[in-house]
Enzyme design. Structure first.
Site, mmCIF file in Angstrom:
data_model
loop_
_atom_site.group_PDB
_atom_site.id
_atom_site.type_symbol
_atom_site.label_atom_id
_atom_site.label_comp_id
_atom_site.label_asym_id
_atom_site.label_seq_id
_atom_site.Cartn_x
_atom_site.Cartn_y
_atom_site.Cartn_z
ATOM 1 N N ARG A 217 -0.079 -8.959 13.837
ATOM 2 C CA ARG A 217 -0.687 -7.941 12.224
ATOM 3 C C ARG A 217 -1.395 -9.447 11.368
ATOM 4 O O ARG A 217 -2.162 -8.492 11.193
ATOM 5 C CB ARG A 217 0.121 -7.725 11.663
ATOM 6 N N ARG B 98 11.584 -1.710 11.110
ATOM 7 C CA ARG B 98 10.857 -1.223 11.447
ATOM 8 C C ARG B 98 10.254 -1.995 13.117
ATOM 9 O O ARG B 98 10.690 -3.778 12.724
ATOM 10 C CB ARG B 98 9.179 -1.724 11.024
ATOM 11 N N ARG C 251 11.904 -7.332 4.954
ATOM 12 C CA ARG C 251 11.982 -5.816 4.883
ATOM 13 C C ARG C 251 13.113 -5.204 5.412
ATOM 14 O O ARG C 251 13.246 -4.829 6.912
ATOM 15 C CB ARG C 251 10.775 -4.381 5.239
ATOM 16 N N ARG D 245 -9.810 0.028 8.907
ATOM 17 C CA ARG D 245 -9.229 -0.907 9.003
ATOM 18 C C ARG D 245 -10.141 -1.807 9.807
ATOM 19 O O ARG D 245 -10.233 -3.177 10.384
ATOM 20 C CB ARG D 245 -7.682 -0.658 10.531
ATOM 21 N N LYS E 4 0.549 -0.884 -0.220
ATOM 22 C CA LYS E 4 0.054 0.031 -0.304
ATOM 23 C C LYS E 4 1.172 1.527 -0.004
ATOM 24 O O LYS E 4 0.465 2.300 -0.825
ATOM 25 C CB LYS E 4 -0.831 -0.173 1.642
HETATM 26 P P1 AMP Z 1 0.545 0.447 8.886
HETATM 27 O O1 AMP Z 1 1.655 1.189 8.925
HETATM 28 O O2 AMP Z 1 -0.987 0.338 8.371
HETATM 29 O O3 AMP Z 1 1.196 -1.137 8.253
HETATM 30 O O4 AMP Z 1 0.601 0.529 10.707
HETATM 31 C C1 AMP Z 1 0.700 -0.201 11.131
HETATM 32 C C2 AMP Z 1 0.369 0.482 12.807
HETATM 33 O O5 AMP Z 1 -0.382 1.183 13.269
HETATM 34 C C3 AMP Z 1 -0.905 -1.163 12.648
HETATM 35 O O6 AMP Z 1 -0.635 -1.849 13.240
HETATM 36 C C4 AMP Z 1 -2.302 -0.295 13.657
HETATM 37 O O7 AMP Z 1 -1.162 -0.126 14.737
HETATM 38 C C5 AMP Z 1 -1.695 1.169 13.749
HETATM 39 N N1 AMP Z 1 -2.748 1.334 12.780
HETATM 40 C C6 AMP Z 1 -2.692 2.590 11.297
HETATM 41 N N2 AMP Z 1 -3.631 2.673 10.819
HETATM 42 C C7 AMP Z 1 -4.162 2.056 12.369
HETATM 43 C C8 AMP Z 1 -5.949 2.323 12.153
HETATM 44 N N3 AMP Z 1 -7.180 2.688 10.611
HETATM 45 N N4 AMP Z 1 -6.079 1.852 12.644
HETATM 46 C C9 AMP Z 1 -6.123 1.489 13.653
HETATM 47 N N5 AMP Z 1 -5.036 1.176 13.583
HETATM 48 C C10 AMP Z 1 -3.848 1.119 13.021
#
Ligand code: AMP
Length: 217
Positions: free
Chosen positions: A172, A161, A128, A89, A13
């Protein structure tokens, strides 16, 4: 046009969003990036989100939705289209986004869903590596650097990360299947869902997404 780029962690994404905003006049909003920034800045939101993110769970709907509202508000006047990456999400967030868009007089979104099998996601995430200096992304399995641990572009040190360690990645993915997948059904019922196979290379996936946008918007 407002678009949601949907998909499991590691589906590309972030990578695709960066390319899409170059081709189409859209503003990219990643709630994950915004939360990581809040953690770096030690804001109250960052302090509350940090341990949740590190465990691979979702941050609460209220916190993320308030954060999103604060991001949209100043951009609203200058932006015709948003590209949402990582939001919504949960089913509750679908309703929250709907209300937010109404509040700002913006059209309801369509969803492009990136499909990638779990086995591939595990290698993409655990392999990654990010350059701490310039932010370039690599992967020890699919796109290794010439010298281990050193960025090809700027010779900066590579980092991981914290949520890309194997145990957190498994969590996740579990969370994605349990809490995020139901979101798709809602948009499917609204006739606003486009799903694509996103296992191919970045260029191939980008072409598929661009075609959907060009043909429908
Ligand atoms: P991402 O970078 O999109 O993979 O997000 C990393 C982490 O941020 C996720 O595993 C969640 O802990 C948190 N996060 C990001 N977006 C959301 C969302 N819309 N709702 C809840 N947690 C989020």
């Amino acid at each position: 046009m407002n678009l949601i780029l949907f998909g499991p962690p590691g589906s590309g994404k972030g990578t695709q969003s960066a390319r899409l905003v170059q081709k189409f006049a859209m503003t990219h909003i990643s709630t994950g990036d915004a939360l990581r920034q809040a953690i770096r800045n030690k804001t109250p939101v960052g302090l509350r989100a940090q341990s949740v993110m590190e465990s691979g769970e979702l941050v609460s709907d209220d916190i993320v939705t308030d954060l999103l509202r604060d991001i949209i508000r100043p951009l609203r006047e200058e932006t015709a289209s948003f590209l949402f990456d990582g939001y919504p999400r949960t089913v509750a967030q679908v309703g929250n986004l709907e209300k937010l868009l109404e509040e700002f007089h913006l059209p309801q979104p369509a969803v492009i869903n990136l499909e990638v099998p779990d086995e591939t996601l595990i290698l993409r995430l655990t392999g990654r590596r990010l350059c701490a200096s310039c932010g370039a992304t690599f992967n020890i399995y699919f796109q290794p650097t010439r010298q281990a641990g050193i960025c090809d572009q700027c010779s900066g040190p590579l980092t991981k990360r914290v949520d890309d360690d194997p145990e957190t990645v498994r969590e996740r993915l579990r969370v994605y299947h349990a809490q995020c997948l139901p979101v798709l059904k809602i948009y499917q019922e609204r006739g606003a869902l486009y799903s694509i196979d996103a296992t191919g290379g970045t260029d191939e996936v980008f072409k598929k997404i661009a075609t959907i946008i060009e043909e429908n918007y």
